[in-house]
Design a protein around this motif. Sequence first.
Motif, PDB file in Angstrom:
ATOM      1  N   ILE A   9      -6.375   9.616  -7.857  1.00 35.57           N
ATOM      2  CA  ILE A   9      -6.723  10.940  -7.331  1.00 35.57           C
ATOM      3  C   ILE A   9      -5.499  11.748  -6.885  1.00 35.57           C
ATOM      4  CG2 ILE A   9      -7.352  10.204  -4.982  1.00 35.57           C
ATOM      5  CD1 ILE A   9      -9.764  12.188  -5.267  1.00 35.57           C
ATOM      6  N   PRO A  10      -4.448  11.137  -6.307  1.00 29.91           N
ATOM      7  CA  PRO A  10      -3.287  11.986  -6.008  1.00 29.91           C
ATOM      8  C   PRO A  10      -2.677  12.558  -7.290  1.00 29.91           C
ATOM      9  CG  PRO A  10      -3.152   9.906  -4.824  1.00 29.91           C
ATOM     10  CD  PRO A  10      -4.260   9.756  -5.831  1.00 29.91           C
ATOM     11  N   HIS A  47      -0.609   4.705   6.780  1.00 29.44           N
ATOM     12  CA  HIS A  47       0.771   4.563   7.216  1.00 29.44           C
ATOM     13  C   HIS A  47       1.014   5.398   8.478  1.00 29.44           C
ATOM     14  CE1 HIS A  47       1.346   2.650   3.365  1.00 29.44           C
ATOM     15  NE2 HIS A  47       0.867   3.717   2.756  1.00 29.44           N
ATOM     16  N   ALA A  80      -4.915   7.713   6.264  1.00 30.53           N
ATOM     17  CA  ALA A  80      -5.245   8.331   4.970  1.00 30.53           C
ATOM     18  C   ALA A  80      -6.144   9.536   5.216  1.00 30.53           C
ATOM     19  CB  ALA A  80      -5.926   7.327   4.063  1.00 30.53           C
ATOM     20  N   THR A 103      -2.748  -3.705   6.228  1.00 30.65           N
ATOM     21  CA  THR A 103      -4.034  -3.498   6.887  1.00 30.65           C
ATOM     22  C   THR A 103      -4.496  -4.713   7.682  1.00 30.65           C
ATOM     23  OG1 THR A 103      -4.627  -1.988   5.112  1.00 30.65           O
ATOM     24  CG2 THR A 103      -6.418  -2.738   6.512  1.00 30.65           C
ATOM     25  N   GLU A 156       0.852  -1.188   0.000  1.00 24.78           N
ATOM     26  CA  GLU A 156       0.000   0.000   0.000  1.00 24.78           C
ATOM     27  C   GLU A 156       0.889   1.239   0.000  1.00 24.78           C
ATOM     28  OE1 GLU A 156      -3.708  -0.314   2.635  1.00 24.78           O
ATOM     29  OE2 GLU A 156      -2.465  -1.965   3.318  1.00 24.78           O
ATOM     30  N   PHE A 157       0.643   2.128  -0.957  1.00 23.29           N
ATOM     31  CA  PHE A 157       1.426   3.369  -1.023  1.00 23.29           C
ATOM     32  C   PHE A 157       0.509   4.572  -0.772  1.00 23.29           C
ATOM     33  CE2 PHE A 157       4.215   0.560  -3.797  1.00 23.29           C
ATOM     34  CZ  PHE A 157       5.091   0.289  -2.774  1.00 23.29           C
ATOM     35  N   GLN A 158       0.350   5.467  -1.771  1.00 20.25           N
ATOM     36  CA  GLN A 158      -0.567   6.604  -1.557  1.00 20.25           C
ATOM     37  C   GLN A 158      -1.981   6.089  -1.830  1.00 20.25           C
ATOM     38  OE1 GLN A 158       1.344   9.367  -4.363  1.00 20.25           O
ATOM     39  NE2 GLN A 158       1.303  10.878  -2.707  1.00 20.25           N
ATOM     40  N   ASP A 159      -2.563   5.437  -0.832  1.00 19.46           N
ATOM     41  CA  ASP A 159      -3.825   4.743  -1.051  1.00 19.46           C
ATOM     42  C   ASP A 159      -4.847   5.152  -0.012  1.00 19.46           C
ATOM     43  OD1 ASP A 159      -2.659   3.470   1.208  1.00 19.46           O
ATOM     44  OD2 ASP A 159      -3.984   1.769   0.879  1.00 19.46           O
ATOM     45  N   CYS A 160      -6.084   4.703  -0.219  1.00 19.04           N
ATOM     46  CA  CYS A 160      -7.139   4.944   0.755  1.00 19.04           C
ATOM     47  C   CYS A 160      -7.634   3.633   1.328  1.00 19.04           C
ATOM     48  CB  CYS A 160      -8.284   5.721   0.119  1.00 19.04           C
ATOM     49  SG  CYS A 160      -9.347   4.708  -0.941  1.00 19.04           S
ATOM     50  N   ALA A 161      -7.012   2.493   0.949  1.00 21.22           N
ATOM     51  CA  ALA A 161      -7.422   1.157   1.378  1.00 21.22           C
ATOM     52  C   ALA A 161      -8.778   0.752   0.806  1.00 21.22           C
ATOM     53  CB  ALA A 161      -7.418   1.011   2.906  1.00 21.22           C
ATOM     54  N   GLY A 162      -9.276   1.471  -0.172  1.00 19.94           N
ATOM     55  CA  GLY A 162     -10.552   1.100  -0.796  1.00 19.94           C
ATOM     56  C   GLY A 162     -10.478  -0.237  -1.508  1.00 19.94           C
ATOM     57  N   GLU A 195     -10.542  -2.888   1.144  1.00 17.31           N
ATOM     58  CA  GLU A 195     -11.928  -3.096   1.590  1.00 17.31           C
ATOM     59  C   GLU A 195     -12.692  -3.933   0.563  1.00 17.31           C
ATOM     60  OE1 GLU A 195     -13.804  -2.268   4.288  1.00 17.31           O
ATOM     61  OE2 GLU A 195     -12.124  -1.447   5.406  1.00 17.31           O
ATOM     62  N   ARG A 248      -0.887  13.208   0.264  1.00 19.20           N
ATOM     63  CA  ARG A 248      -1.389  13.174  -1.126  1.00 19.20           C
ATOM     64  C   ARG A 248      -1.804  14.540  -1.656  1.00 19.20           C
ATOM     65  NH1 ARG A 248      -5.993   8.834  -0.493  1.00 19.20           N
ATOM     66  NH2 ARG A 248      -6.035   9.905   1.501  1.00 19.20           N
ATOM     67  N   ILE A 271     -10.564  10.277   0.122  1.00 18.01           N
ATOM     68  CA  ILE A 271      -9.573  10.464   1.178  1.00 18.01           C
ATOM     69  C   ILE A 271      -9.389   9.125   1.875  1.00 18.01           C
ATOM     70  CG2 ILE A 271      -9.173  11.516   3.449  1.00 18.01           C
ATOM     71  CD1 ILE A 271     -10.448  14.081   2.339  1.00 18.01           C
ATOM     72  N   CYS A 272     -10.484   8.360   2.021  1.00  9.38           N
ATOM     73  CA  CYS A 272     -10.371   7.079   2.717  1.00  9.38           C
ATOM     74  C   CYS A 272     -11.401   6.060   2.262  1.00  9.38           C
ATOM     75  CB  CYS A 272     -10.498   7.280   4.213  1.00  9.38           C
ATOM     76  SG  CYS A 272     -10.257   5.727   5.090  1.00  9.38           S
ATOM     77  N   GLY A 273     -10.918   4.853   1.962  1.00 10.02           N
ATOM     78  CA  GLY A 273     -11.804   3.767   1.551  1.00 10.02           C
ATOM     79  C   GLY A 273     -12.356   2.970   2.714  1.00 10.02           C
ATOM     80  N   MET A 306       2.950   9.795   5.037  1.00 16.50           N
ATOM     81  CA  MET A 306       2.388   9.808   3.681  1.00 16.50           C
ATOM     82  C   MET A 306       1.499  11.023   3.486  1.00 16.50           C
ATOM     83  SD  MET A 306      -0.402   9.164   1.535  1.00 16.50           S
ATOM     84  CE  MET A 306      -1.597   7.917   1.991  1.00 16.50           C
ATOM     85  N   ILE A 360      -4.116  -1.106  10.755  1.00 18.76           N
ATOM     86  CA  ILE A 360      -4.776   0.194  10.749  1.00 18.76           C
ATOM     87  C   ILE A 360      -5.021   0.537   9.285  1.00 18.76           C
ATOM     88  CG2 ILE A 360      -3.562   0.993  12.803  1.00 18.76           C
ATOM     89  CD1 ILE A 360      -1.901   2.797  10.829  1.00 18.76           C
ATOM     90  N   GLU A 361      -5.721   1.630   9.020  1.00 18.98           N
ATOM     91  CA  GLU A 361      -5.757   2.153   7.663  1.00 18.98           C
ATOM     92  C   GLU A 361      -4.595   3.118   7.521  1.00 18.98           C
ATOM     93  OE1 GLU A 361      -6.015   3.765   4.089  1.00 18.98           O
ATOM     94  OE2 GLU A 361      -5.888   4.987   5.881  1.00 18.98           O
ATOM     95  N   CYS A 404     -12.288   2.441  -9.258  1.00 18.44           N
ATOM     96  CA  CYS A 404     -12.093   3.113  -7.973  1.00 18.44           C
ATOM     97  C   CYS A 404     -13.223   2.740  -7.031  1.00 18.44           C
ATOM     98  CB  CYS A 404     -12.024   4.623  -8.191  1.00 18.44           C
ATOM     99  SG  CYS A 404     -11.626   5.525  -6.701  1.00 18.44           S
ATOM    100  N   PRO A 405     -13.053   1.646  -6.267  1.00 15.42           N
ATOM    101  CA  PRO A 405     -11.941   0.709  -6.300  1.00 15.42           C
ATOM    102  C   PRO A 405     -12.186  -0.397  -7.309  1.00 15.42           C
ATOM    103  CG  PRO A 405     -13.409   0.092  -4.528  1.00 15.42           C
ATOM    104  CD  PRO A 405     -14.009   1.303  -5.203  1.00 15.42           C
TER     105      PRO A 405
END
Lengths: 373, 567
Positions: free
Chosen positions: A167-168, B15, B548, A93, A59-65, A68, B38, B59-61, B36, B12-13, A196-197
Amino acid sequence: MREGRQGLLAELERRGVTRREFIRFCGAMAAALGLPGGASAQIAGALRTAPKPTLVWLEFQDCAGNTESFLRASRPTVANLILDTISVDYHETIMAAPGTQAEEALARVVAESRGQYLAVVEGSIPLADGGVYCCIAGRTALDIAKRVCGGAAATIAVGTCATHGGIPGAAPNPTGAVGVGEAVPGLRNLINLTACPMNVENLTALIVYYLTFKQWPPLDAERRPLFAHGKLLHDACERRAHFNAGEFAEAWGDEGHCNGYCLFKMGCKGPVTFYNCPTIRWNEGTSWPVQCGHGCIGCAEPRFWDRMTPFYGHLPLTPGIGADIDRVGLAATGLVAAGFAVHGVTSYVKRAAERELPAEKSVPPPDRKGNGP
Amino acid sequence: MTHVVVDPITRIEGHLRIEAEVEGGRVRDAWSSAPMFRGIELVLQGRDPRDAWAFTQRICGVCTTVHAIASIRAVEAAIGAVPPPNARLLRNLVMATHCVQDHVIHFYHLHALDWVDLVSALSADPARAATLAQSISDWPLSSPKYFAGVRARLRALAESKQLGPFANAYWGHPAYRLPPEANLMAVAHYLEALDWQREFIRVHAILGGKNPHLQSFLVGGMATPVDPDRAASLNAGSIAAMRKLVASAREFVSKVYLPDLLAVAAAYLDWAGHGAGVGNYLVYGEYPEADGPNAPLYLPAGVIRGRDLSKVERPDPAKITEEVEHAWYAYPAGARALNPSEGVTRPVYSGPRPPYERLDTSAKYSWLKSPRYDGLPMEVGPLARVLVAYASRHEAVRKAVDGVLQRLKVGPEALFSTLGRTAARAVETLVLVDKMGEWVEALADAMARRDRRICDTARWDPASWPARASGAGFHEAPRGALGHWVRIEDRRIANYQCVVPTTWNAGPRDAAGHRGPYEEALVATPIADPARPLELLRTVHSFDPCLACGVHVVDARGRALGEALET
């Protein structure tokens, strides 16, 4: 006991999956992949003997979507077990181990399974300013991606951030965010599972295909699998007949909206989006955005945050449109067919989205000259 | 003294990096850093305000509804749109579904393994596990055969030598205290909760087309038509499906989640004495029970200072500021603390060049700013909400809290702790899952009256807006108080700002040297083995970090776009 027996089927049987469920799953996967009837036997044959593959999820510049979405794996339920049966050795996660112990687990896979593991990447990679906008354990995302994806048998970029910067990377792209393919050029066996996602049903089908045929399915010019991105969303939409008949929702909650009429005039981007969202749908097949009443935002297309916005402006498929909406259906079909014929999907969408939108319906796109990667 | 670095904090969500100094078996000091960034708010500049919800949603999933809700509320406040009653009910259901599902996932999949030793479960006796499970709940999956099956699955995993996400963790750590049978029961429920969350979240597919990132939000309302006579609208079938899903959620929460929480808490009661944190709590309140501005809220707003439950203040957004003394941003000369309505954010990284081993915590050390209320650090989240509701004599919350406290034989002061934070999340889940049924029935009543209004369409066309407008939208996200501020000029976004729960909780020190809530809560935490700081994870996870969300660039005030990266 079946001790000594190797492979996925043996593993699944140990976990209580019946042979019958397994065969049904293989059939469903063949259908999702658009393969001919006989393919399910081939899939079943391959999976019976496939070793349990190791997967690491970065996971890098992500939202974890996308993570999920991964947790919603559901149809058929054995798909969940297939994913469970892949050894997920690194995933921030969900993994129990933190810090040093987590990084050790990743390092071990890279060192001991070189060329054999699958890497999944979620989130974009920032290239600006030496990569300081995303560091894990003191190392940059780019550094980690080069090391981990570089040693993988194959890399699956999941979600539009990992495939195209997402999005980034939308204008003005403050951190120089790009997808994996651009950040690490020349990566072998890279595949882009956009949206997305991404929909986990497509990820499952993709992994099954890979285990069966030891290669990726046919890809389009954006390295997206054609089974998921080969057809126009608009063509599979349940509201398509209303589009052809010139029946449109005109306002939120009006007669046409309640009746399930076409959402084109509410900004739907289905006519320029190549994606199987209407056929696989979401959350155990419960629904998908257009079914629930909102237009498609084109999230499976590269750089959709810039190309598909404003989301509520209707598509500029014919210049000066607005007066005679009934003619649009024909015009749109013709144009999209032309775009598809040359498979210039991206450039077509770009051209379409860059045109001015009718001023009375929407806010014009902002001036963003000279920016973006 | 040992310097401990945990990076990445997993489960966690996003970093998160924690650095801590451990001395004499306890944390002497701690620093929380977000590595991190963005810049999504910069991306929003110049765009259609009606699109902002979809951008901020990303911003967050994990928090997949919260920024969409705060965003449409901010734009509605600016342009004067008033969502109709059906939209309020649909939003309440979307928010509560998210909160309930998110809290269950947090307890089982992100937090439980801080208390539950997976390896110990391998040696559990299934018959004794069944006796234990049946003694705390009448949940049907509790037979010896069932637990034997779970143990066999676990053993197959262990024998395969491919432990996957469970490899290399702190198993066998002396701070794990549950007997093998309790560990096995918890692992069984970890797996059941994985199935349950997937099923329950279908409420979001019904109301939003998909989860994650549901797609039915609109400035002025919701995009899901409501009409009992049409197949393409929410209708009797949707009501029936939601009734069933909500009823099964009540069942799971009351018969699995709450009994498990009590069982774990009883074994770790000393954790009611660790992790107290800053002791100030901020809540904006949530779940409007009527329409229009200043509608009454089911869960009340409030500010509590210094753990004093006898006084609840009304929150005043004018008292909110953000500081950047220890964050990688620059403020204009002379500015120390700025209100979000006039915030400035220029990212200026001054940390070590990667790869690095240590941060210089005497200087700037995080991409999170330091939000303050009246100059004070504030904890936000389920504990804050439960404390404010408890102190405000909210009937359902009082009943649920007193029930938990009595079962554990402790007083309300036990709530100010790591364990209190974890318990408050379960209490809130129970209260919400009880309330959701009412909203489903209210929606059914509206359908029966043929009330089909879902959006304030009078304000949909940007031509109906004033040339200049600004507004704020507030929301209680699962992780706490969330605010979005928007300024609109010529029908486009001129300025967009978010102040987010994890920024409140995980932010660094401020100019006055006050630690942020994570940092303060970690001080004095016992650490048996600095190489395996399990106890540190317990307190950090009790906040349910979401990084995030926490990191964002506010301010897009008419600057040239390239200026953001000027260094």
